[in-house]
Design a protein around this motif. Structure first.
Motif, PDB file in Angstrom:
ATOM      1  N   GLY A  97     -11.547 -18.004 -40.203  1.00 59.17           N
ATOM      2  CA  GLY A  97     -12.987 -17.985 -40.002  1.00 59.17           C
ATOM      3  C   GLY A  97     -13.429 -17.006 -38.937  1.00 59.17           C
ATOM      4  N   GLY A  98     -12.629 -15.980 -38.725  1.00 66.98           N
ATOM      5  CA  GLY A  98     -12.944 -14.971 -37.716  1.00 66.98           C
ATOM      6  C   GLY A  98     -11.940 -13.845 -37.788  1.00 66.98           C
ATOM      7  N   SER A  99     -11.982 -12.950 -36.799  1.00 67.69           N
ATOM      8  CA  SER A  99     -11.139 -11.765 -36.793  1.00 67.69           C
ATOM      9  C   SER A  99     -10.170 -11.784 -35.614  1.00 67.69           C
ATOM     10  CB  SER A  99     -12.032 -10.517 -36.700  1.00 67.69           C
ATOM     11  OG  SER A  99     -11.247  -9.340 -36.540  1.00 67.69           O
ATOM     12  N   TYR A 107      -8.934 -25.617 -22.142  1.00 70.26           N
ATOM     13  CA  TYR A 107      -9.365 -24.404 -21.458  1.00 70.26           C
ATOM     14  C   TYR A 107      -9.116 -23.207 -22.362  1.00 70.26           C
ATOM     15  CZ  TYR A 107      -9.832 -27.072 -17.142  1.00 70.26           C
ATOM     16  OH  TYR A 107     -10.236 -27.979 -16.202  1.00 70.26           O
ATOM     17  N   VAL A 108      -9.941 -22.192 -22.199  1.00 68.58           N
ATOM     18  CA  VAL A 108      -9.845 -20.972 -22.998  1.00 68.58           C
ATOM     19  C   VAL A 108      -9.724 -19.782 -22.062  1.00 68.58           C
ATOM     20  CG1 VAL A 108     -11.002 -19.496 -24.689  1.00 68.58           C
ATOM     21  CG2 VAL A 108     -11.219 -21.981 -24.849  1.00 68.58           C
ATOM     22  N   GLY A 109      -8.726 -18.937 -22.292  1.00 66.04           N
ATOM     23  CA  GLY A 109      -8.612 -17.664 -21.610  1.00 66.04           C
ATOM     24  C   GLY A 109      -9.222 -16.562 -22.449  1.00 66.04           C
ATOM     25  N   THR A 110      -9.665 -15.489 -21.792  1.00 64.05           N
ATOM     26  CA  THR A 110     -10.362 -14.415 -22.495  1.00 64.05           C
ATOM     27  C   THR A 110     -10.012 -13.065 -21.869  1.00 64.05           C
ATOM     28  OG1 THR A 110     -12.315 -14.344 -21.058  1.00 64.05           O
ATOM     29  CG2 THR A 110     -12.332 -15.978 -22.837  1.00 64.05           C
ATOM     30  N   TYR A 111     -10.512 -12.027 -22.499  1.00 64.78           N
ATOM     31  CA  TYR A 111     -10.568 -10.712 -21.876  1.00 64.78           C
ATOM     32  C   TYR A 111     -11.986 -10.525 -21.345  1.00 64.78           C
ATOM     33  CZ  TYR A 111      -5.998  -9.497 -23.720  1.00 64.78           C
ATOM     34  OH  TYR A 111      -4.647  -9.468 -23.973  1.00 64.78           O
ATOM     35  N   GLU A 155     -17.577 -24.191 -35.150  1.00 61.45           N
ATOM     36  CA  GLU A 155     -17.046 -23.095 -34.347  1.00 61.45           C
ATOM     37  C   GLU A 155     -17.855 -22.945 -33.071  1.00 61.45           C
ATOM     38  OE1 GLU A 155     -18.379 -18.899 -35.591  1.00 61.45           O
ATOM     39  OE2 GLU A 155     -18.083 -19.936 -37.511  1.00 61.45           O
ATOM     40  N   LEU A 156     -17.324 -22.143 -32.150  1.00 58.79           N
ATOM     41  CA  LEU A 156     -17.919 -21.966 -30.833  1.00 58.79           C
ATOM     42  C   LEU A 156     -17.811 -20.508 -30.446  1.00 58.79           C
ATOM     43  CD1 LEU A 156     -19.066 -23.625 -28.388  1.00 58.79           C
ATOM     44  CD2 LEU A 156     -16.712 -23.703 -27.535  1.00 58.79           C
ATOM     45  N   ALA A 157     -18.900 -19.920 -29.980  1.00 56.96           N
ATOM     46  CA  ALA A 157     -18.888 -18.519 -29.565  1.00 56.96           C
ATOM     47  C   ALA A 157     -18.312 -18.400 -28.158  1.00 56.96           C
ATOM     48  CB  ALA A 157     -20.297 -17.943 -29.602  1.00 56.96           C
ATOM     49  N   VAL A 158     -17.176 -17.686 -28.050  1.00 64.86           N
ATOM     50  CA  VAL A 158     -16.557 -17.372 -26.757  1.00 64.86           C
ATOM     51  C   VAL A 158     -16.064 -15.930 -26.854  1.00 64.86           C
ATOM     52  CG1 VAL A 158     -14.712 -17.869 -25.115  1.00 64.86           C
ATOM     53  CG2 VAL A 158     -15.871 -19.752 -26.290  1.00 64.86           C
ATOM     54  N   SER A 159     -16.682 -15.033 -26.106  1.00 68.62           N
ATOM     55  CA  SER A 159     -16.377 -13.609 -26.206  1.00 68.62           C
ATOM     56  C   SER A 159     -14.917 -13.325 -25.880  1.00 68.62           C
ATOM     57  CB  SER A 159     -17.282 -12.826 -25.243  1.00 68.62           C
ATOM     58  OG  SER A 159     -16.987 -11.440 -25.291  1.00 68.62           O
ATOM     59  N   GLN A 160     -14.254 -12.561 -26.767  1.00 69.84           N
ATOM     60  CA  GLN A 160     -12.875 -12.108 -26.563  1.00 69.84           C
ATOM     61  C   GLN A 160     -11.912 -13.267 -26.264  1.00 69.84           C
ATOM     62  OE1 GLN A 160     -11.492  -8.619 -26.470  1.00 69.84           O
ATOM     63  NE2 GLN A 160     -13.281  -8.511 -27.806  1.00 69.84           N
ATOM     64  N   ALA A 161     -12.103 -14.381 -26.953  1.00 69.54           N
ATOM     65  CA  ALA A 161     -11.214 -15.540 -26.758  1.00 69.54           C
ATOM     66  C   ALA A 161      -9.783 -15.154 -27.097  1.00 69.54           C
ATOM     67  CB  ALA A 161     -11.687 -16.690 -27.635  1.00 69.54           C
ATOM     68  N   SER A 162      -8.854 -15.475 -26.198  1.00 68.43           N
ATOM     69  CA  SER A 162      -7.480 -15.013 -26.381  1.00 68.43           C
ATOM     70  C   SER A 162      -6.420 -16.092 -26.205  1.00 68.43           C
ATOM     71  CB  SER A 162      -7.182 -13.858 -25.416  1.00 68.43           C
ATOM     72  OG  SER A 162      -7.332 -14.286 -24.068  1.00 68.43           O
ATOM     73  N   PHE A 220     -11.358 -10.799 -31.760  1.00 68.99           N
ATOM     74  CA  PHE A 220     -12.316  -9.731 -32.056  1.00 68.99           C
ATOM     75  C   PHE A 220     -13.686 -10.264 -32.467  1.00 68.99           C
ATOM     76  CE2 PHE A 220      -8.953  -6.233 -33.095  1.00 68.99           C
ATOM     77  CZ  PHE A 220      -8.582  -6.235 -31.766  1.00 68.99           C
ATOM     78  N   SER A 221     -13.711 -11.375 -33.182  1.00 72.72           N
ATOM     79  CA  SER A 221     -15.006 -11.955 -33.577  1.00 72.72           C
ATOM     80  C   SER A 221     -15.574 -12.863 -32.497  1.00 72.72           C
ATOM     81  CB  SER A 221     -14.873 -12.721 -34.894  1.00 72.72           C
ATOM     82  OG  SER A 221     -13.840 -13.683 -34.826  1.00 72.72           O
ATOM     83  N   GLY A 222     -14.804 -13.151 -31.460  1.00 72.77           N
ATOM     84  CA  GLY A 222     -15.304 -13.929 -30.338  1.00 72.77           C
ATOM     85  C   GLY A 222     -15.717 -15.337 -30.699  1.00 72.77           C
ATOM     86  N   ASN A 223     -14.866 -16.028 -31.468  1.00 71.22           N
ATOM     87  CA  ASN A 223     -15.197 -17.408 -31.807  1.00 71.22           C
ATOM     88  C   ASN A 223     -13.946 -18.276 -31.844  1.00 71.22           C
ATOM     89  OD1 ASN A 223     -14.297 -16.134 -34.225  1.00 71.22           O
ATOM     90  ND2 ASN A 223     -15.426 -17.590 -35.504  1.00 71.22           N
TER      91      ASN A 223
END
Length: 351
Positions: free
Chosen positions: A295-297, A13-17, A337-344, A315-318
């Motif tokens: 591989g991201g920010s 599972y992935v948490g996000t903002y 990689e996988l695009a997930v906005s604001q992954a935290s 920040f890069s959402g991946n």
């Protein structure tokens, strides 16, 4: 056969903002043959679920809702497909909860960053966080005026026996130790870090002799001697998380051990890397740092598996997967990689 029973794909599972009406929690899968990643489901209805955890039985997920009046939300996990059903939403008893941990009893401990409060919850009949049993207000300041003007509880980690919890406070430059007996959070001790360190996340070595804390404000990891029975920490040493020739700004975030306890990993936001250290089994000290670009920010959080490391770049959402060499501990990019906005936050389902 349930989704969680698939052998070749690891669910996490992935948490996000995210806004409450947007997808905020994601169920994803890692192909353990190729490192490929995919989104299985996503779930809305919670504001800024920035930190999530799954219980060992993979039947419940708990999430903080990081906001001024923080919340702790409990979900039931459908074993057939991993979908979530909300069970309860409680006040986190503080502002901007950013971390939670699960005790062996199932109790939940939440760290509220902006208010410096650590709160504890017992479970109800459905496995939901049902009511608060204890709350601790941390106090302290540090020399960095815009970050350490007051206590900022960034994490509280319980030991494997459920006897003590270790709360890293970025604002107070301290790790507070609490006794967990009888549903409480009784003060048991504290360790002062170098001024301006900004302790953030913390891990206990499985041998019961060492512990490690990553410090956000001075780019270090602190090595502690650890007495598991007595709940006592003493500082042994510090190691720098970024290369000597790096001159930009960087803020360490997350820290994890390999399953065998031979290697320690930390994330650097700014340098945008995962650093791997070898652990000296005799002394607990760290050596042989090796850096891998994420591989991201802004790698806020990551997970270490026996064969892979998964990194959430906020920040890069991946989310990026790396193959992990079990013998050397070093990482190699898979190109996946996988695009997930604001992954935290990444919470593997290991049950």
């Amino acid at each position: 056969m349930t989704y969680f029973g698939l052998k070749d794909e690891l669910p996490f599972y992935v948490g996000t903002y995210a806004k409450a009406e947007e997808p905020g929690i994601y169920l994803c899968g890692l192909d353990r043959q190729t490192g490929a990643l995919r989104i299985v489901h996503h779930f809305a209805g919670i504001l800024n679920p920035s930190f999530v955890r799954v219980n060992p039985e993979a039947t419940r997920l708990y999430a903080v809702s990081e906001q001024g009046e923080g919340r702790l939300v409990s979900y039931k996990i459908d074993p057939a497909n991993g979908e979530l059903t909300a069970l309860a939403s409680l006040s986190s008893e503080g502002a901007d909860p950013c971390h939670l941990d699960l005790l062996p009893s199932g109790d939940v401990i939440v760290s509220n960053y902006s208010s410096g409060v650590v709160s504890r919850y017992a479970l109800g009949e459905q496995g939901e966080a049902a009511h608060m049993t204890a709350k601790a207000q941390q106090v302290g300041t540090g020399p960095i005026a815009d970050r350490q003007e007051k206590a900022h509880a960034h994490s509280a980690v319980a030991d494997g026996e459920g006897k003590y919890a270790y709360a890293s406070d970025l604002g107070a430059d301290k790790v507070f130790v609490y006794s967990l007996q009888e549903g409480g959070l009784a003060p048991h001790g504290e360790v002062a870090l170098p001024p301006g360190a900004g302790p953030r996340h913390f891990v206990l070595h499985p041998n019961g002799r060492y512990a490690y804390g990553i410090n956000e404000l001075n780019n270090t990891i602190t090595i502690y001697s650890y007495n598991r029975d007595a709940g006592i920490l003493e500082i042994i040493d510090h190691s720098v998380t970024i290369p000597e020739d790096f001159t930009g700004e960087s803020y360490p975030a997350d820290i994890h051990l390999s399953e065998d306890g031979r290697y320690l990993y930390g994330s650097n936001r700014g340098h945008d890397s995962i650093v791997r250290f070898a652990i000296d089994a005799a002394t607990g000290k760290l050596s042989d740092p090796d850096w891998t670009s994420t591989g991201g920010s802004w790698p806020r959080n990551f997970a270490v598996l026996s064969d892979y490391v998964l990194v959430a770049n906020q920040f890069s959402g991946n989310i990026v997967s790396f193959k992990r060499d079990a013998e050397t501990g070093k990482l190699e990019t898979t190109g996946q990689e996988l695009a997930v906005s604001q992954a935290s936050c990444i919470a593997p389902v290991l049950g």
